[in-house]
Design a protein around this motif. Structure first.
Motif, PDB file in Angstrom:
ATOM      1  N   ARG A 113       0.830  -1.219   0.000  1.00  0.00           N
ATOM      2  CA  ARG A 113       0.000   0.000   0.000  1.00  0.00           C
ATOM      3  C   ARG A 113       0.859   1.262   0.000  1.00  0.00           C
ATOM      4  O   ARG A 113       0.445   2.293  -0.529  1.00  0.00           O
ATOM      5  N   GLU A 114       2.048   1.185   0.565  1.00  0.00           N
ATOM      6  CA  GLU A 114       2.975   2.324   0.612  1.00  0.00           C
ATOM      7  C   GLU A 114       3.772   2.455  -0.686  1.00  0.00           C
ATOM      8  O   GLU A 114       4.611   3.340  -0.810  1.00  0.00           O
ATOM      9  N   GLY A 115       3.545   1.545  -1.638  1.00  0.00           N
ATOM     10  CA  GLY A 115       4.221   1.615  -2.922  1.00  0.00           C
ATOM     11  C   GLY A 115       5.620   1.030  -2.934  1.00  0.00           C
ATOM     12  O   GLY A 115       6.418   1.329  -3.829  1.00  0.00           O
ATOM     13  N   CYS A 116       5.930   0.184  -1.981  1.00  0.00           N
ATOM     14  CA  CYS A 116       7.257  -0.420  -1.913  1.00  0.00           C
ATOM     15  C   CYS A 116       7.419  -1.492  -2.987  1.00  0.00           C
ATOM     16  O   CYS A 116       6.485  -2.225  -3.296  1.00  0.00           O
ATOM     17  N   ALA A 117       8.633  -1.576  -3.517  1.00  0.00           N
ATOM     18  CA  ALA A 117       8.973  -2.601  -4.496  1.00  0.00           C
ATOM     19  C   ALA A 117       9.656  -3.798  -3.854  1.00  0.00           C
ATOM     20  O   ALA A 117       9.805  -4.846  -4.479  1.00  0.00           O
ATOM     21  N   LEU A 118      10.052  -3.647  -2.593  1.00  0.00           N
ATOM     22  CA  LEU A 118      10.850  -4.667  -1.929  1.00  0.00           C
ATOM     23  C   LEU A 118      10.623  -4.577  -0.425  1.00  0.00           C
ATOM     24  O   LEU A 118      10.551  -3.476   0.123  1.00  0.00           O
ATOM     25  N   VAL A 119      10.509  -5.721   0.215  1.00  0.00           N
ATOM     26  CA  VAL A 119      10.474  -5.803   1.678  1.00  0.00           C
ATOM     27  C   VAL A 119      11.728  -6.558   2.089  1.00  0.00           C
ATOM     28  O   VAL A 119      11.998  -7.634   1.562  1.00  0.00           O
ATOM     29  N   GLN A 120      12.479  -5.988   3.011  1.00  0.00           N
ATOM     30  CA  GLN A 120      13.693  -6.668   3.453  1.00  0.00           C
ATOM     31  C   GLN A 120      13.728  -6.717   4.973  1.00  0.00           C
ATOM     32  O   GLN A 120      13.032  -5.967   5.653  1.00  0.00           O
ATOM     33  N   LEU A 121      14.543  -7.621   5.478  1.00  0.00           N
ATOM     34  CA  LEU A 121      14.737  -7.736   6.916  1.00  0.00           C
ATOM     35  C   LEU A 121      16.072  -8.391   7.164  1.00  0.00           C
ATOM     36  O   LEU A 121      16.662  -8.988   6.264  1.00  0.00           O
ATOM     37  N   THR A 122      16.539  -8.239   8.377  1.00  0.00           N
ATOM     38  CA  THR A 122      17.721  -8.973   8.810  1.00  0.00           C
ATOM     39  C   THR A 122      17.313  -9.819  10.007  1.00  0.00           C
ATOM     40  O   THR A 122      16.339  -9.514  10.698  1.00  0.00           O
ATOM     41  N   SER A 123      18.062 -10.862  10.219  1.00  0.00           N
ATOM     42  CA  SER A 123      17.826 -11.728  11.358  1.00  0.00           C
ATOM     43  C   SER A 123      19.187 -12.162  11.882  1.00  0.00           C
ATOM     44  O   SER A 123      20.065 -12.531  11.092  1.00  0.00           O
ATOM     45  N   ASP A 124      19.379 -12.091  13.170  1.00  0.00           N
ATOM     46  CA  ASP A 124      20.655 -12.469  13.754  1.00  0.00           C
ATOM     47  C   ASP A 124      21.049 -13.865  13.265  1.00  0.00           C
ATOM     48  O   ASP A 124      20.200 -14.759  13.131  1.00  0.00           O
ATOM     49  N   ALA A 125      22.323 -14.040  13.008  1.00  0.00           N
ATOM     50  CA  ALA A 125      22.828 -15.311  12.473  1.00  0.00           C
ATOM     51  C   ALA A 125      22.483 -16.501  13.363  1.00  0.00           C
ATOM     52  O   ALA A 125      22.369 -17.631  12.875  1.00  0.00           O
ATOM     53  N   THR A 126      22.282 -16.268  14.657  1.00  0.00           N
ATOM     54  CA  THR A 126      21.984 -17.381  15.573  1.00  0.00           C
ATOM     55  C   THR A 126      20.508 -17.774  15.576  1.00  0.00           C
ATOM     56  O   THR A 126      20.160 -18.803  16.137  1.00  0.00           O
ATOM     57  N   ARG A 127      19.651 -17.015  14.945  1.00  0.00           N
ATOM     58  CA  ARG A 127      18.204 -17.286  14.965  1.00  0.00           C
ATOM     59  C   ARG A 127      17.810 -18.208  13.806  1.00  0.00           C
ATOM     60  O   ARG A 127      17.060 -17.828  12.916  1.00  0.00           O
ATOM     61  N   VAL A 128      18.285 -19.433  13.860  1.00  0.00           N
ATOM     62  CA  VAL A 128      18.069 -20.392  12.778  1.00  0.00           C
ATOM     63  C   VAL A 128      16.584 -20.671  12.560  1.00  0.00           C
ATOM     64  O   VAL A 128      16.123 -20.769  11.416  1.00  0.00           O
ATOM     65  N   ASP A 129      15.816 -20.796  13.627  1.00  0.00           N
ATOM     66  CA  ASP A 129      14.377 -21.031  13.475  1.00  0.00           C
ATOM     67  C   ASP A 129      13.703 -19.865  12.760  1.00  0.00           C
ATOM     68  O   ASP A 129      12.831 -20.065  11.910  1.00  0.00           O
TER      69      ASP A 129
END
Length: 150
Positions: A113-129
């Motif tokens: 709705r905000e007109g984004c072309a991409l959603v990204q995130l990071t996750s700590d390397a230890t958060r395998v689940d």
């Protein structure tokens, strides 16, 4: 999940949000639920920025999840706007209930709705689940992240 309400956070939600942020091994090292002053100051900055969406998920008036979505206009990718998902937390009693999926679906829908072309995130390397969770929702591990602590 129809009894879950996802809404923008208010200053009254700060203690519950901080408790969620602190309720895991990494968060327990980084957060200070006993001193809410820095969180209140940060909330004021977030509340004044239209590109920030700090939300909580409630069930029966109890905060059971949270996330922050930041919309970033940019020049790269032909002037694409992107969003960044941060600080996704689900209360321990709610893990495995589908609430995390619901929060991410909210973030993706809001990004559209905000007109984004991409959603990204990071996750700590230890958060395998968490990595498996995001991949199941269609996210791809595509970059190597770096941090520089100030």
């Amino acid at each position: 999940m129809s009894d879950i309400v996802i809404r923008h956070a208010t200053a009254d939600d700060i203690p519950a949000i901080v408790a969620l942020l602190a309720d895991d091994p990494l968060g327990a090292q980084r957060e200070s639920p006993g001193d809410l002053a820095p969180y209140r100051a940060a909330f004021e900055r977030l509340a004044g920025d239209p590109h920030q969406h700090l939300v909580v998920a409630e069930r029966d008036g109890r905060t059971v999840g949270t996330l922050q979505l930041t919309v970033i206009p940019g020049l790269s990718r032909r002037g694409a706007t992107r969003s960044v998902v941060e600080a996704v937390r689900v209360h321990a009693d709610e893990r495995g209930s589908g609430l995390g999926t619901r929060l991410i679906e909210w973030a993706v829908g809001t990004s559209r709705r905000e007109g984004c072309a991409l959603v990204q995130l990071t996750s700590d390397a230890t958060r395998v689940d968490a990595h498996r969770f995001y991949e199941r929702l269609g996210f791809e591990a595509s970059h190597l992240g770096f941090k520089y602590h100030l």
